[in-house]
Design a protein around this motif. Structure first.
Motif, PDB file in Angstrom:
ATOM      1  N   LEU A 113      40.753  18.174  96.411  1.00  0.00           N
ATOM      2  CA  LEU A 113      40.888  19.590  96.048  1.00  0.00           C
ATOM      3  C   LEU A 113      39.614  20.123  95.413  1.00  0.00           C
ATOM      4  O   LEU A 113      39.146  21.216  95.753  1.00  0.00           O
ATOM      5  N   VAL A 114      39.059  19.361  94.469  1.00  0.00           N
ATOM      6  CA  VAL A 114      37.857  19.819  93.771  1.00  0.00           C
ATOM      7  C   VAL A 114      36.704  20.029  94.755  1.00  0.00           C
ATOM      8  O   VAL A 114      36.064  21.095  94.787  1.00  0.00           O
ATOM      9  N   PHE A 115      36.439  19.047  95.584  1.00  0.00           N
ATOM     10  CA  PHE A 115      35.325  19.162  96.522  1.00  0.00           C
ATOM     11  C   PHE A 115      35.638  20.126  97.658  1.00  0.00           C
ATOM     12  O   PHE A 115      34.737  20.784  98.189  1.00  0.00           O
ATOM     13  N   GLY A 116      36.916  20.235  98.041  1.00  0.00           N
ATOM     14  CA  GLY A 116      37.273  21.196  99.074  1.00  0.00           C
ATOM     15  C   GLY A 116      37.027  22.624  98.636  1.00  0.00           C
ATOM     16  O   GLY A 116      36.464  23.436  99.378  1.00  0.00           O
ATOM     17  N   VAL A 117      37.420  22.941  97.394  1.00  0.00           N
ATOM     18  CA  VAL A 117      37.187  24.288  96.864  1.00  0.00           C
ATOM     19  C   VAL A 117      35.694  24.525  96.636  1.00  0.00           C
ATOM     20  O   VAL A 117      35.150  25.580  97.008  1.00  0.00           O
ATOM     21  N   ALA A 118      35.023  23.541  96.039  1.00  0.00           N
ATOM     22  CA  ALA A 118      33.585  23.712  95.743  1.00  0.00           C
ATOM     23  C   ALA A 118      32.772  23.874  97.017  1.00  0.00           C
ATOM     24  O   ALA A 118      31.936  24.778  97.118  1.00  0.00           O
ATOM     25  N   ASN A 119      33.010  23.028  98.003  1.00  0.00           N
ATOM     26  CA  ASN A 119      32.235  23.109  99.247  1.00  0.00           C
ATOM     27  C   ASN A 119      32.596  24.337 100.068  1.00  0.00           C
ATOM     28  O   ASN A 119      31.776  24.841 100.843  1.00  0.00           O
ATOM     29  N   GLY A 120      33.839  24.824  99.902  1.00  0.00           N
ATOM     30  CA  GLY A 120      34.229  26.017 100.627  1.00  0.00           C
ATOM     31  C   GLY A 120      33.661  27.294 100.030  1.00  0.00           C
ATOM     32  O   GLY A 120      33.503  28.292 100.736  1.00  0.00           O
ATOM     33  N   LEU A 121      33.330  27.249  98.738  1.00  0.00           N
ATOM     34  CA  LEU A 121      32.869  28.461  98.056  1.00  0.00           C
ATOM     35  C   LEU A 121      31.362  28.491  97.803  1.00  0.00           C
ATOM     36  O   LEU A 121      30.749  29.564  97.835  1.00  0.00           O
ATOM     37  N   VAL A 122      30.785  27.322  97.541  1.00  0.00           N
ATOM     38  CA  VAL A 122      29.382  27.267  97.112  1.00  0.00           C
ATOM     39  C   VAL A 122      28.550  26.621  98.214  1.00  0.00           C
ATOM     40  O   VAL A 122      28.776  25.460  98.569  1.00  0.00           O
ATOM     41  N   ILE A 124      25.398  25.572  98.308  1.00  0.00           N
ATOM     42  CA  ILE A 124      24.590  24.418  97.941  1.00  0.00           C
ATOM     43  C   ILE A 124      25.463  23.171  97.813  1.00  0.00           C
ATOM     44  O   ILE A 124      25.044  22.054  98.159  1.00  0.00           O
ATOM     45  N   SER A 125      26.691  23.324  97.310  1.00  0.00           N
ATOM     46  CA  SER A 125      27.615  22.192  97.207  1.00  0.00           C
ATOM     47  C   SER A 125      27.978  21.669  98.588  1.00  0.00           C
ATOM     48  O   SER A 125      28.041  20.452  98.814  1.00  0.00           O
ATOM     49  N   GLU A 126      28.212  22.593  99.516  1.00  0.00           N
ATOM     50  CA  GLU A 126      28.538  22.179 100.885  1.00  0.00           C
ATOM     51  C   GLU A 126      27.378  21.392 101.499  1.00  0.00           C
ATOM     52  O   GLU A 126      27.578  20.354 102.142  1.00  0.00           O
ATOM     53  N   GLU A 127      26.152  21.878 101.298  1.00  0.00           N
ATOM     54  CA  GLU A 127      24.996  21.213 101.898  1.00  0.00           C
ATOM     55  C   GLU A 127      24.778  19.823 101.312  1.00  0.00           C
ATOM     56  O   GLU A 127      24.307  18.908 102.003  1.00  0.00           O
ATOM     57  N   ILE A 128      25.145  19.632 100.044  1.00  0.00           N
ATOM     58  CA  ILE A 128      24.923  18.335  99.403  1.00  0.00           C
ATOM     59  C   ILE A 128      26.021  17.335  99.765  1.00  0.00           C
ATOM     60  O   ILE A 128      25.743  16.184 100.101  1.00  0.00           O
ATOM     61  N   PHE A 129      27.280  17.783  99.712  1.00  0.00           N
ATOM     62  CA  PHE A 129      28.396  16.836  99.773  1.00  0.00           C
ATOM     63  C   PHE A 129      29.124  16.780 101.114  1.00  0.00           C
ATOM     64  O   PHE A 129      29.675  15.736 101.471  1.00  0.00           O
ATOM     65  N   ASP A 130      29.170  17.898 101.856  1.00  0.00           N
ATOM     66  CA  ASP A 130      30.046  17.919 103.034  1.00  0.00           C
ATOM     67  C   ASP A 130      29.652  16.885 104.080  1.00  0.00           C
ATOM     68  O   ASP A 130      30.513  16.220 104.659  1.00  0.00           O
ATOM     69  N   SER A 131      28.367  16.725 104.341  1.00  0.00           N
ATOM     70  CA  SER A 131      27.950  15.758 105.359  1.00  0.00           C
ATOM     71  C   SER A 131      28.372  14.346 104.987  1.00  0.00           C
ATOM     72  O   SER A 131      28.799  13.560 105.847  1.00  0.00           O
ATOM     73  N   SER A 132      28.289  14.008 103.696  1.00  0.00           N
ATOM     74  CA  SER A 132      28.706  12.674 103.253  1.00  0.00           C
ATOM     75  C   SER A 132      30.202  12.482 103.442  1.00  0.00           C
ATOM     76  O   SER A 132      30.662  11.415 103.883  1.00  0.00           O
ATOM     77  N   PHE A 133      30.979  13.513 103.110  1.00  0.00           N
ATOM     78  CA  PHE A 133      32.423  13.429 103.328  1.00  0.00           C
ATOM     79  C   PHE A 133      32.742  13.234 104.807  1.00  0.00           C
ATOM     80  O   PHE A 133      33.624  12.447 105.170  1.00  0.00           O
ATOM     81  N   TYR A 176      39.091  22.773 102.337  1.00  0.00           N
ATOM     82  CA  TYR A 176      37.783  23.320 102.708  1.00  0.00           C
ATOM     83  C   TYR A 176      37.928  24.434 103.743  1.00  0.00           C
ATOM     84  O   TYR A 176      37.396  25.542 103.573  1.00  0.00           O
ATOM     85  N   HIS A 177      38.674  24.168 104.800  1.00  0.00           N
ATOM     86  CA  HIS A 177      38.830  25.177 105.847  1.00  0.00           C
ATOM     87  C   HIS A 177      39.701  26.351 105.374  1.00  0.00           C
ATOM     88  O   HIS A 177      39.464  27.498 105.768  1.00  0.00           O
ATOM     89  N   GLY A 178      40.689  26.071 104.544  1.00  0.00           N
ATOM     90  CA  GLY A 178      41.501  27.157 104.012  1.00  0.00           C
ATOM     91  C   GLY A 178      40.693  28.119 103.170  1.00  0.00           C
ATOM     92  O   GLY A 178      40.829  29.345 103.284  1.00  0.00           O
ATOM     93  N   VAL A 179      39.824  27.579 102.309  1.00  0.00           N
ATOM     94  CA  VAL A 179      38.987  28.417 101.453  1.00  0.00           C
ATOM     95  C   VAL A 179      37.942  29.166 102.275  1.00  0.00           C
ATOM     96  O   VAL A 179      37.681  30.361 102.058  1.00  0.00           O
ATOM     97  N   ARG A 180      37.338  28.486 103.247  1.00  0.00           N
ATOM     98  CA  ARG A 180      36.289  29.115 104.054  1.00  0.00           C
ATOM     99  C   ARG A 180      36.825  30.263 104.909  1.00  0.00           C
ATOM    100  O   ARG A 180      36.086  31.202 105.232  1.00  0.00           O
TER     101      ARG A 180
END
Length: 285
Positions: A113-122, A124-133, A176-180
């Motif tokens: 939930l934390v990373f899904g919301v963060a990567n969906g909204l921010v 820079i967070s998406e660029e750092i973490f999403d590829s690793s996920f 992530y997709h819900g927030v985006r």
């Protein structure tokens, strides 16, 4: 499974001796409505296939189509479950397994939930973490079990970590997709009304993404049971997996089948919990 589908709902609170006629009628109407809801055509239809499968299993076992040596009849399996209940093993095993599943599920949901919301909204967070996920998501969690045994041993930590890893990605992807995909006009309207970024997230973004988040929650809860089965096959000294391990050594196929039914029953309970949450949180659906 049949217990779940045919169980009577809890009785409504009985009216006091001094209750008025209208109060007694109200309680009676409420009880009647609950009974109609439990035995509605929709619920009966849901129970038809499991009951039909159970009946077919019994008939095929009794006629010898399914050899008892390889798979016992339902009667034998239920007798084995009764044996476990009388010995107290089942009552001790189920809470232990549920504690593992709930602990791992909670950790996985929090991370997802934390990373899904963060990567969906921010961005820079998406660029750092999403590829690793996305990279880790492609690796089946079962393939990580040997490494986890080396890293974390074969105790409780190993089991919780396996379940957590399995539960992270369903909730992460859906959040992530819900927030985006929240309608940007809703966010713009919130900004027009002067809502802060935090209030916009809490009161606009998350409620709009809630249907997708609940899909992820349903998937994670289901995967937690699958991961529980895998984790409990490794050095389990208690829990349902321990029952299966001991029964395998004793060639008690009836107990193994009974334990599998318990896992299936837990899956039914998970589905009922999710349907309840969806009715409460998404009343318009």
């Amino acid at each position: 499974m049949t217990t779940i589908t045919t169980q009577q709902p809890p009785a409504a609170e009985a009216p006091s001796p001094g209750a008025t006629v209208l109060e007694r009628l109200s309680v009676g109407a409420e009880t009647s409505a609950r009974r109609r809801r439990w035995f509605s055509p929709r619920n009966l239809l849901r129970a038809a296939l499991p009951l039909g499968a159970l009946l077919a299993w019994h008939v095929l076992s009794e006629t010898g189509v399914i050899p008892a040596l390889y798979f016992p009849s339902p009667v034998t399996v239920f007798e084995a479950l009764g044996e476990l209940v009388r010995s107290g093993e089942l009552q001790a095993a189920v809470p232990t397994s549920l504690a593992r599943a709930v602990t791992g599920l909670g950790i996985g949901l929090a991370i997802g939930l934390v990373f899904g919301v963060a990567n969906g909204l921010v961005r820079i967070s998406e660029e750092i973490f999403d590829s690793s996920f996305q990279i880790v998501r492609q690796v089946p969690f079962i393939a990580m079990v040997p490494l986890f045994i080396i890293w974390f041993g074969i105790g409780e930590s190993f089991k919780v970590i396996v379940i957590s890893l399995a539960c992270v990605f369903p909730i992460y992807i859906n959040t992530y997709h819900g927030v985006r995909h929240v309608d940007p006009r809703l966010v713009e309207a919130a900004q027009v009304f002067g809502l802060s970024r935090l209030r916009t997230i809490v009161t606009v973004v998350l409620p709009a993404a809630l249907p997708q988040i609940l899909v992820g929650l349903r998937m994670s809860m289901g995967v937690s049971l699958l991961a529980l089965i895998v984790a409990e096959q490794v050095n389990s000294r208690n829990g349902i997996g321990h029952i299966i391990f001991v029964a395998t050594g004793a060639l008690r196929i009836d107990i193994i089948a009974g334990a599998i039914l318990i896992y299936a029953l837990l899956g039914v309970v998970v589905d009922m919990i999710m349907r309840f949450l969806e009715r409460r949180l998404l009343p318009w659906k």
